[in-house]
Motif scaffolding. Structure first.
Motif, PDB file in Angstrom:
ATOM      1  N   LEU A   1       2.866   8.291  -1.016  1.00 37.71           N
ATOM      2  CA  LEU A   1       1.486   8.757  -0.848  1.00 37.71           C
ATOM      3  C   LEU A   1       0.644   7.703  -0.157  1.00 37.71           C
ATOM      4  CD1 LEU A   1      -0.802  10.767  -1.351  1.00 37.71           C
ATOM      5  CD2 LEU A   1      -1.101   9.760  -3.624  1.00 37.71           C
ATOM      6  N   MET A   2       0.805   6.442  -0.545  1.00 37.99           N
ATOM      7  CA  MET A   2      -0.004   5.387   0.054  1.00 37.99           C
ATOM      8  C   MET A   2       0.274   5.243   1.550  1.00 37.99           C
ATOM      9  SD  MET A   2      -2.010   4.299  -2.291  1.00 37.99           S
ATOM     10  CE  MET A   2      -1.987   5.984  -2.927  1.00 37.99           C
ATOM     11  N   ALA A   3       1.513   5.533   1.946  1.00 37.31           N
ATOM     12  CA  ALA A   3       1.870   5.430   3.362  1.00 37.31           C
ATOM     13  C   ALA A   3       1.125   6.468   4.202  1.00 37.31           C
ATOM     14  CB  ALA A   3       3.375   5.589   3.534  1.00 37.31           C
ATOM     15  N   ARG A   4       0.651   7.535   3.565  1.00 39.15           N
ATOM     16  CA  ARG A   4      -0.063   8.585   4.299  1.00 39.15           C
ATOM     17  C   ARG A   4      -1.554   8.315   4.397  1.00 39.15           C
ATOM     18  NH1 ARG A   4       3.168  12.169   1.086  1.00 39.15           N
ATOM     19  NH2 ARG A   4       1.328  12.998   0.009  1.00 39.15           N
ATOM     20  N   LEU A   5      -2.025   7.260   3.744  1.00 43.78           N
ATOM     21  CA  LEU A   5      -3.445   6.951   3.825  1.00 43.78           C
ATOM     22  C   LEU A   5      -3.796   6.435   5.213  1.00 43.78           C
ATOM     23  CD1 LEU A   5      -4.159   5.191   0.415  1.00 43.78           C
ATOM     24  CD2 LEU A   5      -4.719   7.526   1.081  1.00 43.78           C
ATOM     25  N   PRO A   6      -4.942   6.833   5.748  1.00 40.65           N
ATOM     26  CA  PRO A   6      -5.314   6.376   7.100  1.00 40.65           C
ATOM     27  C   PRO A   6      -5.730   4.920   7.110  1.00 40.65           C
ATOM     28  CG  PRO A   6      -7.106   7.638   6.103  1.00 40.65           C
ATOM     29  CD  PRO A   6      -5.938   7.743   5.159  1.00 40.65           C
ATOM     30  N   GLY A   7      -5.532   4.299   8.235  1.00 41.25           N
ATOM     31  CA  GLY A   7      -6.071   2.960   8.455  1.00 41.25           C
ATOM     32  C   GLY A   7      -5.413   1.839   7.691  1.00 41.25           C
ATOM     33  N   GLY A   8      -4.278   2.087   7.045  1.00 37.64           N
ATOM     34  CA  GLY A   8      -3.616   1.036   6.289  1.00 37.64           C
ATOM     35  C   GLY A   8      -4.498   0.425   5.228  1.00 37.64           C
TER      36      GLY A   8
END
Length: 209
Positions: A151-158
């Motif tokens: 899920l965290m990998a799909r967050l925008p902008g790192g």
């Protein structure tokens, strides 16, 4: 925030004391699904704020997902129970760049959970977006927590900064990291607007106060 689909509407809102049974049910389902050690994933609800997503299908309205914010206290955060030696392995000021930051200034992003029939609809991501926006309104400088790496990998902008510390639950890696609500607020608002743009029948309202 409201997401309208062709049949089902999704209402995102902060939980009230009247929602305690729904929160307890969803948290219980999450713990059972992960088969986690007893007490490992539980946070004191008296120091937590929760956001719910409800499915509105005809005359039926039911909470189908949740996420929470856990405030600091003398009781351990969830990540402190899962990684008991975290403060021997983690230098909080170096991680965050906030050299006067104390444990008491942190808020923990509690577990996000969506019931199986409602997954794959971006509900978990949007619960997280609403939670970060609420943390920003509360003026928390840094949010930390154990999070599903997928899920965290799909967050925008790192915006999720990993510490490199990982805990395995039911064979799934959960990573300890930090997020900055103030820095991520605009990106989270954009993520909600993008979800709306993908489907003209979606209507998201960012007011989560």
């Amino acid at each position: 925030m409201i997401h309208r689909g062709t049949v089902t509407q999704y209402l995102f809102r902060r939980a009230t004391p009247a929602d305690s049974a729904a929160v307890h049910r969803l948290r219980g389902q999450f713990v059972e699904e992960l088969n986690a050690p007893k007490g490992a994933l539980e946070a004191d609800s008296s120091r937590s704020e929760f956001m719910l997503v409800e499915a509105l299908e005809g005359a039926t309205r039911q909470a189908v997902g949740m996420i929470g914010l856990v405030h600091a206290s003398s009781e351990p955060f969830i990540f402190e129970r899962l990684i008991p030696d975290v403060w021997q392995r983690l230098d909080l000021p170096t991680l965050t760049g906030c050299f006067d930051l104390r444990r008491e200034d942190l808020v923990e992003m509690d577990w996000g959970y969506v019931e199986k029939p409602y997954r794959g609809k971006q509900l978990a991501l949007l619960l997280l977006a609403g939670c970060l926006l609420h943390a920003h309104r509360r003026r928390y400088p840094v949010s930390v927590g154990i999070a599903n790496t997928a899920l965290m990998a799909r967050l925008p902008g790192g915006i999720f900064r990993s510490t490199g510390l990982v805990s395995q639950l039911a064979g799934v890696p959960y990573e300890l990291g930090a997020l900055w609500p103030g820095q991520s607020a605009a990106l989270m608002a954009d993520a909600v607007q993008a979800a709306c743009a993908m489907d003209s029948q979606r209507a998201w309202h960012l007011d989560v106060s």
